[in-house]
Enzyme design. Structure first.
Site: not given
Ligand code: IPM
Ligand code: MG
Length: 367
Positions: A146, A196, A228, A252, A256
């Site tokens: 970001y 990851k 994941d 992020d 959610d």
């Protein structure tokens, strides 16, 4: 008497409505303690661009610099209205990310919390929710993709391309991991490291630094989970998680999903903490322009963010607990708002403002 200056940035969409309820709660806290709050409101977000020509106006920048804490409502408008704003002034890029950078709020706490009494809000089966959900997601907030260098262009063959850098240095990684360990120490002494490393070099370095930082926390058990796989596990067995630490984009997305397993992002407050006591507090959700002004948005995430401010910026742990308790009691008494609940047996639908009033009533009576 001590006076704390709090910057109030109501934001866009449902922001002003839910902020008004949070302010009612702050007034109760102020009345019964030996300090006062100087609440100073300032423009921030898409509305600020239309009224002031900037989504993060200079006066707001000066205010957040001097404030003892900042509370911020959600920002952003619907797609069509957003397009009227130049890309770099759109409130996510022009206001929110610069606010995070300015205060260097590298540690974002996002509690994914649903007590057993509210388990019916979750879309998961009762046997999966069990005794409720109680996870603390810790998201790195000022690094990674970001904030990395970005480039868009056309190559020598005329093909359009884009390049975005995922950048972290070792200090940034160590700081957020240390935060994760500290939080784990105060809870179940288990830290879920989300990464990851089977693909990303950034996760390889992340895990290398984790090994180093972990030496200072021999009492904390580290559990490694690929991001994941963590997404699946959150749906199948959320109770295996306690403190989860992760880089910016993973946080992020997974936070959610956290809102999803609670039943609504409206149940997701957050704290964004930087060095030297700098902090701001915000709901984790967007500004829901489709329901703006209808008084149907639940103020839980905003009031919860204020509770986090009481705890982390002002050390008022008990008052924070009282606020949580008051909100849960309002739900437990059968009241809800129509953004969260469908009309049905045992639920009385009330407005945003009535919900805030009931929280205040409970706070006055019980804490
Ligand atoms: C969040 C939001 C922001 C983010 C957006 C509005 C820039 O989704 O706080 O999770 O991506 O960090
Ligand atoms: Mg988000």
């Amino acid at each position: 008497m001590t006076t704390y200056t709090i910057a109030i940035l109501p934001g866009d969409g449902i922001g002003p409505e839910i902020m008004a309820e949070g302010i009612k709660v702050l007034k109760v806290i102020e009345e019964r303690n030996d300090f006062s709050f100087d609440l100073v409101e300032a423009p921030f977000g898409a509305g600020a661009w239309f009224s002031h020509g900037k989504s993060f106006p200079l006066e707001t920048q000066a205010l957040v610099d001097r404030a003892d804490a900042v509370v911020k409502g959600p920002i952003g408008l619907d797609h069509e209205k957003s397009k009227q704003i130049p890309v770099d002034e759109q409130p996510e890029r022009g206001a929110l990310l610069p606010l995070r950078k300015r205060l260097d709020t590298f540690a974002n706490y996002r509690p994914v919390y649903l007590p057993k009494s509210l388990a019916h809000f979750s879309p998961l089966k009762p046997e999966v929710v069990g005794d409720g959900i109680d996870i603390l997601m810790v998201r790195e907030l000022v690094g990674g993709l970001y904030f990395g260098a970005k480039e868009m262009g056309t190559d020598e063959n005329g093909k359009r391309y884009v390049r975005e850098m995922l950048e972290y240095d070792e200090d940034q990684i160590a700081n957020i991991l240390r935060t994760g360990f500290e939080l784990a120490m105060g809870r179940k002494k288990v830290l879920h490291n989300i990464h990851k490393s089977n693909v990303l070099k950034s996760s390889v370095l992340w895990n290398e630094i984790l090994e180093e930082v972990a030496k200072d926390y021999p009492g904390v058990e580290v559990k490694h989970t690929l991001v994941d796989a963590a997404a699946t596990a959150l749906c199948l067995n959320p109770s295996q998680f306690d403190v989860m630490v992760m880089e910016n984009m993973f946080g992020d997305i997974l936070s959610d999903q956290g809102g999803g397993i609670l039943g609504s992002l409206g149940l997701m407050p957050s704290a964004c903490l930087g060095p030297n006591g700098k902090a701001y507090y915000e709901p984790s959700h967007g500004s829901a322009p489709d329901i703006e002004g209808q008084q149907i948005a639940n103020p839980y995430s905003m009031i919860g963010s204020m509770a986090m401010m009481l705890e982390y910026s002002f050390g008022l742990k008990q008052e924070a607990a009282n606020v949580w308790d008051a909100m849960q009691s309002v739900f437990a008494a059968g009241f809800s708002t129509s953004d969260l609940s469908k009309p049905g047996a045992g639920v009385t639908m009330i407005s945003t403002s009535d919900f805030g009033d009931k929280v205040v009533e409970h706070l006055r009576a019980n804490g």
